[in-house]
Design an enzyme around this catalytic site. Structure first.
Site, PDB file in Angstrom:
ATOM      1  N   SER A  71       0.851  -1.182   0.000  1.00  0.00           N
ATOM      2  CA  SER A  71       0.000   0.000   0.000  1.00  0.00           C
ATOM      3  C   SER A  71       0.889   1.235   0.000  1.00  0.00           C
ATOM      4  CB  SER A  71      -0.839  -0.023   1.270  1.00  0.00           C
ATOM      5  OG  SER A  71      -1.295   1.276   1.567  1.00  0.00           O
ATOM      6  N   SER A  72       0.344   2.350  -0.501  1.00  0.00           N
ATOM      7  CA  SER A  72       1.143   3.584  -0.520  1.00  0.00           C
ATOM      8  C   SER A  72       1.337   4.147   0.891  1.00  0.00           C
ATOM      9  CB  SER A  72       0.494   4.635  -1.421  1.00  0.00           C
ATOM     10  OG  SER A  72      -0.800   4.952  -0.970  1.00  0.00           O
ATOM     11  N   TYR A 121      -1.194  -0.973  10.070  1.00  0.00           N
ATOM     12  CA  TYR A 121      -1.344  -1.597   8.743  1.00  0.00           C
ATOM     13  C   TYR A 121      -0.043  -1.448   7.942  1.00  0.00           C
ATOM     14  CZ  TYR A 121      -3.398  -2.342   4.081  1.00  0.00           C
ATOM     15  OH  TYR A 121      -3.684  -2.798   2.817  1.00  0.00           O
ATOM     16  N   HIS A 140     -13.370   3.160   2.795  1.00  0.00           N
ATOM     17  CA  HIS A 140     -12.503   4.261   2.400  1.00  0.00           C
ATOM     18  C   HIS A 140     -13.374   5.423   1.923  1.00  0.00           C
ATOM     19  CE1 HIS A 140      -9.388   1.069   2.231  1.00  0.00           C
ATOM     20  NE2 HIS A 140      -8.650   2.051   2.711  1.00  0.00           N
TER      21      HIS A 140
HETATM   22  P1  GDP Z   1      -6.573   7.104   4.018  1.00  0.00           P
HETATM   23  O1  GDP Z   1      -6.195   7.380   2.591  1.00  0.00           O
HETATM   24  O2  GDP Z   1      -5.807   5.993   4.637  1.00  0.00           O
HETATM   25  O3  GDP Z   1      -6.521   8.369   4.850  1.00  0.00           O
HETATM   26  O4  GDP Z   1      -8.073   6.525   4.033  1.00  0.00           O
HETATM   27  P2  GDP Z   1      -9.561   7.006   3.697  1.00  0.00           P
HETATM   28  O5  GDP Z   1      -9.886   6.711   2.289  1.00  0.00           O
HETATM   29  O6  GDP Z   1     -10.431   6.386   4.735  1.00  0.00           O
HETATM   30  O7  GDP Z   1      -9.605   8.599   3.945  1.00  0.00           O
HETATM   31  C1  GDP Z   1      -9.045   9.516   3.056  1.00  0.00           C
HETATM   32  C2  GDP Z   1      -9.407  10.936   3.460  1.00  0.00           C
HETATM   33  O8  GDP Z   1     -10.804  11.156   3.201  1.00  0.00           O
HETATM   34  C3  GDP Z   1      -9.197  11.280   4.932  1.00  0.00           C
HETATM   35  O9  GDP Z   1      -8.710  12.604   5.018  1.00  0.00           O
HETATM   36  C4  GDP Z   1     -10.617  11.202   5.502  1.00  0.00           C
HETATM   37  O10 GDP Z   1     -10.815  11.981   6.669  1.00  0.00           O
HETATM   38  C5  GDP Z   1     -11.408  11.767   4.327  1.00  0.00           C
HETATM   39  N1  GDP Z   1     -12.859  11.469   4.345  1.00  0.00           N
HETATM   40  C6  GDP Z   1     -13.849  12.387   4.155  1.00  0.00           C
HETATM   41  N2  GDP Z   1     -15.053  11.823   4.309  1.00  0.00           N
HETATM   42  C7  GDP Z   1     -14.836  10.504   4.563  1.00  0.00           C
HETATM   43  C8  GDP Z   1     -15.706   9.401   4.805  1.00  0.00           C
HETATM   44  O11 GDP Z   1     -16.937   9.532   4.833  1.00  0.00           O
HETATM   45  N3  GDP Z   1     -15.125   8.178   5.002  1.00  0.00           N
HETATM   46  C9  GDP Z   1     -13.751   8.012   4.981  1.00  0.00           C
HETATM   47  N4  GDP Z   1     -13.240   6.776   5.167  1.00  0.00           N
HETATM   48  N5  GDP Z   1     -12.912   9.055   4.792  1.00  0.00           N
HETATM   49  C10 GDP Z   1     -13.433  10.269   4.585  1.00  0.00           C
END
Ligand code: GDP
Length: 317
Positions: free
Chosen positions: A108-109, A137, A180
């Protein structure tokens, strides 16, 4: 990898694994071995060894992992660390014991340091501290990458490690607590439009930047790597991405427009932003001859359409 050879895809029902299956089938690979969770528990070392002794795969895609969005990772670090270490240790060791020719481990990145220069080159691995929200992770994935490198050095195996950026596509996890961002926003905007709600809550500030790769592009990249490349060409890890990123705010705007939601966005600053940016440098995989095909616009359309179909299918059932 020849089309008659036996290929085991661990995690074939997941977002990455199902895309690998489609890429393999479209190239004529018919000797595919898969097991669902009830048939083979990858956390069970003895069961995994026995499965490899019986099935004797020639090639292995290790796409099975415990995955989740920012909150799931932050709140359940022990599970993410333990389960991922167990799955990858069991599969990689059994593959070696059974003389598997080639294995491709999916990382993963988020394995790269939080504050490393952008775009992120493969050699920045272990050059600084990790992002706290997904450290467990990331540590597991780094251990998997190092285990593959150790087998290659000690036993002359050809175990490759690909580091994909944030993935999305049909069949993703839409559970708002564990998903995500991209599937979460699709669901939130869709439900808000259906229910005539005036606002949708987006976590964090909207400022973080993320790079999104369509699952079928990842499937193509991984089959390309398995067919064309050796670990000595890819190095310990090879990045797989698009080389372009977008802010969470802009992503939310695009999904809102695609879904036809006309209300407001509200940002919930109580929720974590995570790493400010993790844009991959994809020049190494480009130089080897692979490039992504699906634009974010097209991928979002396909993903939303699959989401709507899955809702219709669930209603009909
Ligand atoms: P990350 O890439 O490991 O940070 O994983 P995520 O895909 O869960 O989150 C990416 C970014 O999107 C983070 O800054 C979250 O706070 C934001 N985000 C905004 N709304 C949401 C939501 O409804 N769900 C999730 N999972 N992330 C969100």
């Amino acid at each position: 990898m020849q089309s008659h050879q036996r290929v085991f895809v661990a995690g074939h029902r997941g977002l990455a694994g199902s895309a690998i299956m489609r890429a393999l089938r479209s190239r004529g690979y018919a000797n595919l071995v898969t097991r669902n969770r009830a048939e083979l528990n990858l956390l069970d070392r003895a069961a995994v060894s026995e499965f490899f002794r019986q099935q004797r795969p020639d090639h292995v895609f290790l796409a099975a992992a415990k995955v989740g969005g920012i909150l799931a990772n932050k709140d359940h670090p022990a599970g993410f660390l333990l389960e991922n270490l167990a799955i990858q240790n069991n599969v990689i060791e059994a593959a070696h014991e059974c003389g598997v020719r080639k294995l491709l481990f999916l990382g993963s990145s988020c394995i790269y340091p939080r504050d490393c220069p952008q775009p992120i080159r493969e050699e920045y691995l272990l050059s600084g501290k990790l992002e706290a929200t997904n450290e467990a992770y990331a540590i597991a994935k780094i251990a998997g990458l190092k285990l593959c490198a150790a087998y290659n050095r000690q036993h002359g195996t050809d175990f490759l490690c690909a580091m994909p950026t944030n993935l999305y596509g049909p069949g993703d996890n839409y559970d708002l607590r564990s998903s995500h961002v991209l599937p979460a926003l699709i669901r939130k905007f869709h439900e808000a439009r259906e229910r005539n709600q005036s606002k949708v809550v987006v976590w964090g500030t909207g400022a973080p930047l993320r790079e999104f790769l369509y699952s079928d592009d990842l499937g193509e990249a991984l089959v390309f790597l398995m067919q064309q490349c050796k670990a000595e060409q890819t190095g310990e890890a090879i990045n797989v991405g698009t080389g372009e990123d977008i802010s969470i705010l802009e992503l939310a705007r695009r999904i809102s427009e695609l879904v036809g939601f006309r209300g407001e966005l509200e940002f919930d600053a109580e929720k974590p932003d995570g790493t400010p940016r993790k844009l991959l440098d994809v020049s190494r995989i480009h130089a080897l001859g692979w490039h992504h095909r699906v634009s974010l616009e097209e991928g979002l359309r396909q993903t939303y359409s699959a989401y709507q179909q899955s809702l219709l299918a669930a209603c009909a059932a």
